[in-house]
Design a protein around this motif. Structure first.
Motif, PDB file in Angstrom:
ATOM      1  N   ARG A 120       0.832  -1.209   0.000  1.00 28.72           N
ATOM      2  CA  ARG A 120       0.000   0.000   0.000  1.00 28.72           C
ATOM      3  C   ARG A 120       0.866   1.258   0.000  1.00 28.72           C
ATOM      4  NH1 ARG A 120      -2.209  -0.733   4.509  1.00 28.72           N
ATOM      5  NH2 ARG A 120      -3.959  -2.046   3.784  1.00 28.72           N
ATOM      6  N   ARG A 121       1.977   1.209   0.740  1.00 31.35           N
ATOM      7  CA  ARG A 121       2.876   2.369   0.779  1.00 31.35           C
ATOM      8  C   ARG A 121       3.473   2.647  -0.601  1.00 31.35           C
ATOM      9  NH1 ARG A 121       7.581   1.518   4.801  1.00 31.35           N
ATOM     10  NH2 ARG A 121       5.762   0.892   6.039  1.00 31.35           N
ATOM     11  N   ILE A 122       3.876   1.565  -1.303  1.00 29.44           N
ATOM     12  CA  ILE A 122       4.442   1.739  -2.641  1.00 29.44           C
ATOM     13  C   ILE A 122       3.381   2.246  -3.607  1.00 29.44           C
ATOM     14  CG2 ILE A 122       5.480   0.492  -4.573  1.00 29.44           C
ATOM     15  CD1 ILE A 122       6.786  -1.345  -2.529  1.00 29.44           C
ATOM     16  N   ALA A 123       2.176   1.720  -3.495  1.00 28.67           N
ATOM     17  CA  ALA A 123       1.105   2.159  -4.392  1.00 28.67           C
ATOM     18  C   ALA A 123       0.816   3.652  -4.217  1.00 28.67           C
ATOM     19  CB  ALA A 123      -0.151   1.333  -4.135  1.00 28.67           C
ATOM     20  N   ARG A 124       0.876   4.130  -2.986  1.00 34.23           N
ATOM     21  CA  ARG A 124       0.632   5.563  -2.748  1.00 34.23           C
ATOM     22  C   ARG A 124       1.808   6.411  -3.215  1.00 34.23           C
ATOM     23  NH1 ARG A 124      -1.973   5.197   3.358  1.00 34.23           N
ATOM     24  NH2 ARG A 124      -4.053   4.467   2.698  1.00 34.23           N
ATOM     25  N   GLN A 173     -16.999   9.418   0.053  1.00 38.18           N
ATOM     26  CA  GLN A 173     -15.871   9.615  -0.855  1.00 38.18           C
ATOM     27  C   GLN A 173     -14.594   9.004  -0.291  1.00 38.18           C
ATOM     28  OE1 GLN A 173     -16.026  10.836  -3.911  1.00 38.18           O
ATOM     29  NE2 GLN A 173     -13.832  10.388  -4.181  1.00 38.18           N
ATOM     30  N   GLN A 174     -14.389   9.181   1.022  1.00 38.76           N
ATOM     31  CA  GLN A 174     -13.206   8.588   1.644  1.00 38.76           C
ATOM     32  C   GLN A 174     -13.246   7.060   1.579  1.00 38.76           C
ATOM     33  OE1 GLN A 174     -12.991  10.179   5.604  1.00 38.76           O
ATOM     34  NE2 GLN A 174     -12.225  12.193   4.945  1.00 38.76           N
ATOM     35  N   ALA A 175     -14.436   6.507   1.840  1.00 41.12           N
ATOM     36  CA  ALA A 175     -14.568   5.046   1.764  1.00 41.12           C
ATOM     37  C   ALA A 175     -14.324   4.551   0.344  1.00 41.12           C
ATOM     38  CB  ALA A 175     -15.948   4.617   2.251  1.00 41.12           C
ATOM     39  N   SER A 176     -14.819   5.308  -0.644  1.00 39.02           N
ATOM     40  CA  SER A 176     -14.603   4.929  -2.047  1.00 39.02           C
ATOM     41  C   SER A 176     -13.127   4.994  -2.411  1.00 39.02           C
ATOM     42  CB  SER A 176     -15.425   5.831  -2.962  1.00 39.02           C
ATOM     43  OG  SER A 176     -15.182   5.539  -4.316  1.00 39.02           O
ATOM     44  N   ASP A 177     -12.447   6.058  -1.968  1.00 40.34           N
ATOM     45  CA  ASP A 177     -11.012   6.177  -2.251  1.00 40.34           C
ATOM     46  C   ASP A 177     -10.226   5.061  -1.574  1.00 40.34           C
ATOM     47  OD1 ASP A 177     -11.660   8.428  -3.656  1.00 40.34           O
ATOM     48  OD2 ASP A 177     -11.085   9.842  -2.054  1.00 40.34           O
ATOM     49  N   GLN A 178     -10.637   4.744  -0.353  1.00 37.50           N
ATOM     50  CA  GLN A 178      -9.950   3.675   0.367  1.00 37.50           C
ATOM     51  C   GLN A 178     -10.145   2.326  -0.336  1.00 37.50           C
ATOM     52  OE1 GLN A 178      -7.902   3.971   2.850  1.00 37.50           O
ATOM     53  NE2 GLN A 178      -7.517   1.777   3.087  1.00 37.50           N
ATOM     54  N   ALA A 179     -11.380   2.077  -0.791  1.00 41.16           N
ATOM     55  CA  ALA A 179     -11.653   0.831  -1.504  1.00 41.16           C
ATOM     56  C   ALA A 179     -10.865   0.760  -2.806  1.00 41.16           C
ATOM     57  CB  ALA A 179     -13.150   0.704  -1.782  1.00 41.16           C
ATOM     58  N   GLU A 180     -10.764   1.896  -3.507  1.00 42.11           N
ATOM     59  CA  GLU A 180      -9.999   1.923  -4.750  1.00 42.11           C
ATOM     60  C   GLU A 180      -8.514   1.661  -4.479  1.00 42.11           C
ATOM     61  OE1 GLU A 180      -9.136   4.932  -8.529  1.00 42.11           O
ATOM     62  OE2 GLU A 180     -10.436   5.550  -6.868  1.00 42.11           O
ATOM     63  N   SER A 186      -4.144  -4.677  -4.082  1.00 44.13           N
ATOM     64  CA  SER A 186      -4.302  -6.106  -4.384  1.00 44.13           C
ATOM     65  C   SER A 186      -3.694  -6.443  -5.743  1.00 44.13           C
ATOM     66  CB  SER A 186      -5.785  -6.485  -4.361  1.00 44.13           C
ATOM     67  OG  SER A 186      -6.336  -6.266  -3.074  1.00 44.13           O
ATOM     68  N   ARG A 187      -3.906  -5.572  -6.735  1.00 50.24           N
ATOM     69  CA  ARG A 187      -3.326  -5.828  -8.056  1.00 50.24           C
ATOM     70  C   ARG A 187      -1.800  -5.769  -8.001  1.00 50.24           C
ATOM     71  NH1 ARG A 187      -7.120  -3.050 -12.731  1.00 50.24           N
ATOM     72  NH2 ARG A 187      -9.069  -4.074 -12.112  1.00 50.24           N
ATOM     73  N   LEU A 188      -1.277  -4.858  -7.213  1.00 54.48           N
ATOM     74  CA  LEU A 188       0.177  -4.772  -7.082  1.00 54.48           C
ATOM     75  C   LEU A 188       0.731  -6.028  -6.408  1.00 54.48           C
ATOM     76  CD1 LEU A 188       2.847  -3.264  -7.275  1.00 54.48           C
ATOM     77  CD2 LEU A 188       2.276  -2.109  -5.126  1.00 54.48           C
TER      78      LEU A 188
END
Length: 789
Positions: A120-124, A173-180, A186-188
């Motif tokens: 998650r850190r790398i994705a961000r 919106q925060q929940a949607s961003d978190q889910a995205e 997961s893909r990473l």
């Protein structure tokens, strides 16, 4: 002529030699029980070569199309070394074998490298949510399945309170961003693989992506992020450790002060200021108890002296002079004993010794009186002093006992407070030492892992592997083609080979007659046999006749029934051709058409013209109805040879019979067959098919044997099996009719036709193959037929 022909044959060959008899056919094998060896498998594949090639071509074409449409995926790997805890670090790239106690440590590092938090850190950091390869988008054109699901279970409106659960737009919106972000993570994670290099400290980090630069970047970024995270975590852990130790030291300092103050307060309240008061009281108690015991003993001794109970021992102890006198008395008594053994009583030495002894005894008596008086006085004085001392000591001992009991009860609480104070002090000292050690060591900014090999930029995709995929596809296509070939071969259960006939029916195949239906439209079968004797058709029919004669043990005229399981098998052509082939070998033959249910079939087959030996106006129906004679059936030319050939007669059924079954069972038919047997070497009965009617079975009672005609590639095995079972034991063999020689040779069944097709060119007539059979074999051999073939 008939008798001459019979004598000529008479169970021998045309040149007077015995006809070689075939070995008896092998025992009947049930269908499906035939052994399929490697050679037969190869023949099946060759037989279905077109299907095999088509399957391979389709599979390979689909594979190539899939490879062209597949998105290439690149892989790149970085190698990281987990530093050993004790052994020196090996050189870069050299595997360091891990000890058993470090296996858990290495496994922990691998789990951290694969953790969701790190991904998650790398994705961000890399903003992969904006990358089309990792971004999660909504399909603009959903499939049919999703549309059907939407109709059955439609989505609720996002503005519906029941759908949002009372959440605000910001929370949604925060929940949607978190889910995205979680979906991107997961893909990473699906594109990252962490593996250990054998049993060493080396860990391989492999990343895959559609972009080669991105694959290298992801692998290196993962290793770098992990190492930087380790440094930051170690610094934070050091600060947290120092802060925690200081906080605990302050807490323990207050606790130690409170414990010490509690001990002081307890001592003051219980008057316990002396150190080790319990041990001192115990020692004083012991001394007073000893002194009291001594005083009581002295009192008892004084009482004994005072009461006169003391003896000589006590007097001796109280008077040294009395003791000395007692010693002198003993010496003098010993001297007198010695002198008395040498001298008499009147001897001067004896007298002198006795005078000395008497003097000493007097002095002893005087001293004993004086000592007894002194002892009495001392006993009286000691008795009074000892009595006073015993009372004092007993009083002090009682007071000491009372004070000691109080101090013992108070010391229990004191010891508890002292133990608590000691424990707090020990813990405080330990934490202070630990704090000084940690503070002196400082923060450890060295990570427990390092990169030994950075991920390079791949120059070729890892997927799809074109060569490997094509090889696997080709092998799979071969396997699939082989399976399809076997399946099609098993599904194609029409009768085609002599081996099938033997396995299914238990009958030998006497001949395989080629398909000449295109010639029968303008020529009769006997014309082909007579004018083209070296044609494949003529050869196969003559072989049928020779094989048929070899089945009979006794010489003489023979009656043979020719039938088939169903119509359109070609039995009429076989029956007529068999009779014509007999004439080419110098035998007389007649073909009697007793298929009364479909009259004039043969005439319709070959046209209006009959042979020169055919009946003129009468047919078998007229004869059986007693409207014609035998001479009218066979004609006057029956005994006249046609050239070099014996007579060939065909008796057909032109008119329809009102009751075919009754005519077949008529005695006139038996009489007719008997008369024909006398006049011809071979009588061929063309019977109706056996499955629709049983006429052929009735005719078998008049015959010496029967032939079952099966159409190549058309007759069903079950129909043939039932036909043989219905017919009975007179079935001598089977004939495969209308065989496509070119197709049969191409199928490579490994039988006579297969090998005959290879060597047919060695037996031409006048240097050329008979038409059109020659073209068939040239096609079977894969060669171009010459112009005259």
């Amino acid at each position: 002529m008939a008798s001459r022909a019979l004598k000529q044959f008479d169970g021998r060959g045309l040149v007077g030699q015995p006809i070689p008899r075939e070995a008896p056919p092998p025992p009947h094998t049930p269908p499906g029980a035939a052994y399929i060896g490697l050679v037969e498998l190869m023949r099946i594949l060759k037989r279905r070569g077109r299907l095999v090639l088509a399957t391979i071509a389709v599979v390979m074409a689909l594979t190539i199309l899939a490879l062209m449409m597949a998105t290439p995926v690149y892989k790149s790997s970085a190698v990281m070394l987990v530093e050993p805890t004790s052994d020196p670090v090996a050189q870069s790239g050299t595997p360091v074998v891990a000890k058993p106690d470090e296996e858990l440590r290495i496994a922990t590092r691998m789990e951290l490298l694969q953790s969701r938090a790190l991904a998650r850190r790398i994705a961000r950091n890399m903003r992969l949510a904006e990358d089309p390869e990792f971004a999660v988008g909504r399909d603009e054109n959903p499939g049919i399945v999703r549309r059907l699901i939407a109709l059955v279970r439609p989505d609720k409106n996002s503005g519906d309170p029941e759908y949002t659960g009372g959440m605000s737009a910001k929370d949604i919106q925060q929940a949607s961003d978190q889910a995205e972000m979680e979906a991107v993570t997961s893909r990473l994670m699906d594109r990252i693989t962490v593996e250990r290099v054998q049993k060493s400290h080396l860990v391989s980090i492999t990343a895959e992506s559609q972009n080669p630069y991105k694959a290298s970047l992801l692998a290196n970024r993962l290793a770098e992020t992990y190492i930087k995270g380790q440094v930051v975590e170690q610094g934070d852990a050091y600060k947290a450790q120092v802060s925690g130790l200081r906080q605990r030291v302050e807490q323990l300092r207050e606790r130690v002060n409170l414990a010490d103050q509690a001990v002081i307060d307890y001592r003051r309240s219980n008057n316990l200021f002396a150190s080790r008061s319990e041990e001192m009281n115990t020692a004083m108690y012991a001394r007073l108890s000893g002194a009291l015991a001594e005083a009581r003993a002295a009192s008892a001794q004084s009482s004994a002296r005072a009461s006169g109970m003391s003896g000589s021992a006590a007097l001796l102890a109280s008077s040294p002079l009395l003791s000395e006198l007692k010693g002198q008395e003993a010496l003098l008594g010993k001297r007198m004993a010695e002198l008395s053994s040498f001298y008499g009583p009147g001897h001067p030495d004896m007298v002198n010794a006795k005078a000395q002894l008497d003097d000493v005894q007097k002095r002893i008596a005087a001293e004993t009186g004086r000592a007894q008086a002194a002892v009495g006085r001392e006993a009286a004085i000691a008795s009074g002093a000892v009595g006073a001392s015993v009372g004092t000591l007993a009083s002090e001992l009682g007071a000491l006992r009372s004070a000691n009991s109080h101090e013992v009860a108070a010391s229990v609480g004191l010891r508890e407070l002292e133990r608590e104070a000691e424990t707090s002090n020990a813990l405080y000292v330990s934490l202070m030492a630990q704090l000084k050690e940690v503070g002196g060591r400082g923060a450890n900014d060295k990570p427990d892992a390092r990169i030994v090999s950075r991920a390079p930029i791949p120059d070729s995709p890892a997927y799809p592997e074109v060569k490997r995929t094509l090889v696997i596809a080709f092998i799979g296509a071969l396997a699939l083609a082989a399976i399809l070939a076997f399946v099609v071969e098993n599904l194609d259960n029409r009768v085609r080979t002599a081996d099938q006939v033997d396995r299914l029916l238990g009958l030998p195949t006497l001949a395989m007659i080629p398909d000449v239906s295109d010639q029968l439209a303008f020529r009769q079968p006997h014309e082909i046999i007579q004018h083209e004797p070296r044609s494949v058709f003529a050869e196969s029919v003559r072989n049928l006749y020779i094989e048929l004669l070899a089945q009979f043990d006794q010489p003489g005229s023979k009656v043979v029934v020719v039938t088939s399981p169903l119509a359109n098998e070609g039995k009429s052509t076989v029956a007529n051709s068999l009779a014509a082939a007999a004439t080419t070998l110098g035998h007389s033959a007649v073909m009697l058409d007793v298929d009364l249910r479909k009259p004039a079939v043969y005439d319709a087959l070959i046209g209006e013209e009959g042979t020169s030996h055919a009946a003129g106006h009468a047919d078998i129906v007229a004869y059986l109805n007693d409207r014609a004679r035998l001479d009218q059936l066979i004609g006057a030319e029956a005994d006249i040879a046609d050239g070099d050939h014996a007579s060939f007669v065909r008796i057909n059924a032109h008119e329809a019979a009102q009751d075919p079954g009754a005519l077949i069972s008529s005695p006139r038919l038996a009489k007719l067959i008997a008369q024909l047997r006398e006049r011809f070497d071979l009588v061929v009965l063309n019977a109706p098919p056996i499955l629709p009617v049983r006429d052929a079975k009735i005719l078998a009672g008049y015959a010496d044997g029967a032939l079952m005609v099966l159409r190549w590639g058309s007759t069903h095995p079950d129909a043939a099996r039932v036909a043989v079972e219905l017919f009975g034991d007179k079935m001598m063999g089977a004939v495969l009719n209308r065989v496509d020689y070119a197709e049969h040779a191409r199928r490579n069944y490994g039988d006579a036709i297969h090998y005959y097709a290879q060597y047919a060119g060695q037996y031409p007539e006048d240097g050329k193959m008979p038409k059109p059979i020659g073209r068939i074999f040239y096609r079977a051999l894969g060669r171009t037929a010459p112009a005259d073939a």
